[in-house]
Design a protein around this motif. Structure first.
Motif, PDB file in Angstrom:
ATOM      1  N   GLY A   1       6.715  26.959  17.334  1.00  0.00           N
ATOM      2  CA  GLY A   1       7.440  25.998  18.291  1.00  0.00           C
ATOM      3  C   GLY A   1       8.150  25.061  17.455  1.00  0.00           C
ATOM      4  O   GLY A   1       8.231  24.851  16.177  1.00  0.00           O
TER       5      GLY A   1
ATOM      6  N   SER B   1       6.894  25.722  22.882  1.00  0.00           N
ATOM      7  CA  SER B   1       5.939  26.633  21.944  1.00  0.00           C
ATOM      8  C   SER B   1       5.987  27.843  22.555  1.00  0.00           C
ATOM      9  O   SER B   1       6.142  28.280  23.795  1.00  0.00           O
ATOM     10  N   TYR B   2       5.534  28.745  21.733  1.00  0.00           N
ATOM     11  CA  TYR B   2       5.586  30.248  21.942  1.00  0.00           C
ATOM     12  C   TYR B   2       4.123  30.688  21.476  1.00  0.00           C
ATOM     13  O   TYR B   2       3.775  30.697  20.510  1.00  0.00           O
TER      14      TYR B   2
ATOM     15  N   PRO C   1       2.200  34.093  21.762  1.00  0.00           N
ATOM     16  CA  PRO C   1       2.384  35.558  22.372  1.00  0.00           C
ATOM     17  C   PRO C   1       0.763  35.863  22.762  1.00  0.00           C
ATOM     18  O   PRO C   1      -0.176  35.586  22.706  1.00  0.00           O
TER      19      PRO C   1
END
Length: 81
Positions: free
Chosen positions: A45, A63-64, A66
């Motif tokens: 992020g 923010s990522y 997954p």
């Protein structure tokens, strides 16, 4: 105990104040790892800050993560995930 409070108070008071200026921008990024219910994944992020005036700083961050919506079966409870 009182002597420790005096020493700690003196040490904390001696710390220099951060330098904040109006109309400055700060950009940062980050990466890391997250471990979910099934495996580890890379996440990341970034953020951006802008000081409107010396006392006011705006912050935005994204923010990522997954696989955050993954599910796994629960043993012992029929149909539960």
């Amino acid at each position: 105990m009182a002597a420790m409070a005096i020493v700690m108070g003196s040490a904390l008071h001696a710390q220099p104040a951060p330098i904040l200026r109006a109309h400055t921008t700060e950009i940062g990024g980050f990466i890391g790892a997250s471990y979910g219910i099934d495996q580890a994944r890379v996440m990341g992020g970034g953020n951006i800050c802008y000081a409107v005036i010396k006392e006011v700083m705006l912050l935005g961050e994204v923010s990522y993560f997954p696989g955050i919506g993954r599910t796994a079966p629960v043993s012992g409870i029929a149909g539960a995930t």
